[in-house]
Motif scaffolding. Structure first.
Motif, short mmCIF file in Angstrom:
data_model
loop_
_atom_site.label_atom_id
_atom_site.label_comp_id
_atom_site.label_asym_id
_atom_site.label_seq_id
_atom_site.Cartn_x
_atom_site.Cartn_y
_atom_site.Cartn_z
N MET A 382 -66.03 42.45 77.09
CA MET A 382 -65.79 41.48 76.02
C MET A 382 -65.74 40.06 76.60
O MET A 382 -66.27 39.11 76.01
CB MET A 382 -64.47 41.81 75.33
N ALA A 383 -65.11 39.91 77.74
CA ALA A 383 -65.04 38.60 78.39
C ALA A 383 -66.45 38.12 78.77
O ALA A 383 -66.77 36.94 78.62
CB ALA A 383 -64.15 38.67 79.63
N ASN A 384 -67.29 39.04 79.23
CA ASN A 384 -68.67 38.68 79.57
C ASN A 384 -69.45 38.21 78.34
O ASN A 384 -70.23 37.25 78.41
CB ASN A 384 -69.39 39.88 80.21
N GLU A 385 -69.24 38.90 77.22
CA GLU A 385 -69.92 38.50 75.98
C GLU A 385 -69.50 37.09 75.56
O GLU A 385 -70.33 36.26 75.18
CB GLU A 385 -69.60 39.50 74.86
N LEU A 386 -68.20 36.83 75.65
CA LEU A 386 -67.69 35.51 75.28
C LEU A 386 -68.18 34.45 76.27
O LEU A 386 -68.54 33.33 75.87
CB LEU A 386 -66.16 35.53 75.24
N ARG A 387 -68.22 34.79 77.56
CA ARG A 387 -68.67 33.84 78.58
C ARG A 387 -70.09 33.36 78.29
O ARG A 387 -70.39 32.17 78.40
CB ARG A 387 -68.61 34.50 79.96
#
Length: 547
Positions: A382-387
């Motif tokens: 999820m953090a990668n998607e937001l990044r």
């Protein structure tokens, strides 16, 4: 009252029994295996209604360990859009509804399963089967031109009657037909109907009776361009591909009787039919491929998770034994698996449904929460998607604090109850403070705010520099709040220069975010941490001193 209740109960049991009987009747050579298909026309982007049809076929196939086929019905050459096929395939792939066979799936047994999967590549097959109907006298050549057909239509309208073909070419001799063909006269091939009722059972709408002869007369099987009509190609392909169940939109229910007559003309058994309820806009109008906001990949572009879309669609037609909104999922990766497990075709509904964007928003928010409380791997994804969203929107350097995984997850934890999609965090202006400093707030500072802001930024900086408190620990916020309240009361003026009462909490938020409204100040400080909070206050102080 008791007798009436008993009659209703018996009626319900009878209907249920009929549905079960209809379901377990599996026709033709594939009778030991359920086989369903999704057969869209490539005349536009795949919209939410088409995806619903594909998904229900997928659920049905997976529940019974059957096969799910993708067939492209591209016989309408006038409306064909060349990029539509790729859009359909990409949409299904994103949603996780992968067919077992289709134009983009290469398997050794493709031919045995019914290949080719594009109807435009199957013209030789349709010409072979139309010859069978012509030779048996169940179809005939029709040479009526558009002018005559238009006249028939106008005359029927004037008499306030249903328009139907009058059968003028039914009785042409073989010699007359061949002569006209030799003269290159344009023609279509029509099905020779009988004046009789057709009965069939539908898994969702029950028992039906229809008479196609009275509704429209002999209908076209092969068009003048030598391409088959939807009705003819549909029946031939479903038979040759071994389709046991046809789940499709309710708009095709009126065509079912015609399809059954074609099956009978060939001596074939027809599949079981289930017509899914219409999906309408909020105003009751039918959704359309030409609506740009409801195609599947637009939902993806707008930040919705595929699991959210499929959960949303599971409310469009019943068939799911549990209320997914009351008993929500506990595993983000197993949403489809749970829907398959709880799918029951006997509970499918026939009532029209309306698009409900608010419901989809709330479902997606619930999946954000679910993913945040899942395992470390899910939070990392999820953090990668937001990044990626942040980097694309703000052109931030890779080593920036704002792209740090711990910061991204903290942002998600802080904002999960205020957003519907991850994109809200980067495209909603009120969240822009999360990703950029306050160097652009100078034009927002009014004369009445200036003096109080200067005093405030000085005192907060001093307070933070002198404090040893862990400002990222939200459990200490009650103590922190009391200390700041004391600071505001003891060291700052309660009245501004224009005579109004000063809200120093709002001004603190402004110094850190450039907005008077937004998340609580303490949560913002928890999120930024001590060093980044002081960094932002330094920027604000420089701006204030320039004014």
């Amino acid at each position: 009252m008791y007798q009436r209740s008993t009659r209703i109960s018996r009626m319900y049991k009878k209907i249920t029994a009929i549905k079960s009987l209809v379901f377990f009747y599996l026709p033709r050579q594939y009778s030991t295996q359920v086989r369903v298909r999704f057969a869209p026309s490539p005349t536009g982007k795949l919209h939410i209604g088409g995806l619903r049809t594909a998904f229900y076929n997928y659920l049905f196939a997976k529940k019974y360990n059957g096969k799910f086929l993708l067939r492209i019905e591209d016989t309408d050459q006038e409306r064909l859009q060349t990029d539509s096929i790729e859009n359909i395939i990409s949409s299904l792939k994103w949603a996780g509804i992968e067919p077992d066979y289709g134009p983009h799936v290469s398997k050794l047994d493709d031919s045995a399963q019914g290949r080719p999967w594009l109807q435009s590549k199957r013209l030789h097959i349709y010409h072979e089967y139309i010859k069978i109907l012509l030779d048996s006298g169940k179809a005939y050549h029709c040479f009526c031109d558009e002018a005559r057909l238009s006249l028939l239509k106008r005359n029927a309208a004037r008499r306030q009657e249903k328009h139907s073909y009058d059968g003028k070419c039914r009785h042409l001799s073989a010699e007359s037909v061949q002569k006209l063909i030799d003269q290159d006269q344009p023609y279509v091939i029509r099905f020779k109907l009988e004046d009789r009722d057709v009965f069939f059972s539908d898994l969702t709408t029950g028992r039906h009776k229809s008479n196609p002869y009275k509704q429209e007369g002999d209908f076209v099987l092969i068009k003048s361009d030598k391409f088959p009509t939807y009705h003819f190609a549909n029946v031939v392909d479903d038979h040759l591909m071994g389709i046991t169940h046809v789940l499709r939109g309710q708009e095709w229910q009126l065509s079912t009787a015609k399809h059954i007559l074609l099956y009978e003309a060939f001596g074939w058994k027809h599949p079981v039919y289930a017509h899914l309820p219409l999906i309408c806009n909020n105003d009751g109008s039918k959704i359309s491929k030409r609506q740009n906001d409801i195609d599947v990949l637009t939902y993806r572009k707008n930040g919705f998770f595929p699991q959210s879309i499929l959960t949303y669609l599971s409310t469009f037609g019943g068939g799911i034994k549990i209320n997914v909104l009351e008993k929500f999922f506990d595993n983000y990766k197993k949403v489809v698996e749970k829907l398959v497990e709880n799918f029951d075709e006997n509970q499918m509904s026939s009532r029209p449904v309306k698009l409900n964007p608010e419901l989809l928003n709330n479902i997606n928010r619930r999946f954000i929460r679910l993913r945040l409380c899942s395992d470390k791997k899910e939070r990392h994804e999820m953090a990668n998607e937001l990044r990626e969203l942040v980097r694309d929107k703000f052109n931030i350097e890779s080593d920036s604090f704002y792209l740090n995984e711990s910061y991204l997850i903290n942002v998600l934890n802080l904002c999960q109850d205020r957003i519907y999609t991850l994109k809200d965090l980067v495209h909603d202006e009120k969240n822009s403070f999360l990703w950029r400093d306050m160097s652009n707030i100078d034009h927002l500072i009014s004369d009445s705010m200036r003096y109080n802001l200067k005093c405030l930024v000085k005192e907060i900086k001093q307070f933070l520099n002198q404090s040893n408190q862990d400002f990222e620990n939200s459990s200490l916020n009650s103590k922190f709040k009391k200390e700041l309240n004391d600071l505001f009361k003891k060291k700052l003026e309660p009245i501004s220069q224009d005579g109004t009462k000063v809200n120093y909490w709002k001004l603190s938020r402004f110094l850190l975010t450039g907005r008077l409204e937004g998340p609580p100040v303490l949560e913002i400080i928890n999120l930024l941490g001590k060093d980044n909070t002081i960094y932002r206050l330094n920027i604000a102080e420089k701006i204030l001193n320039k004014i």
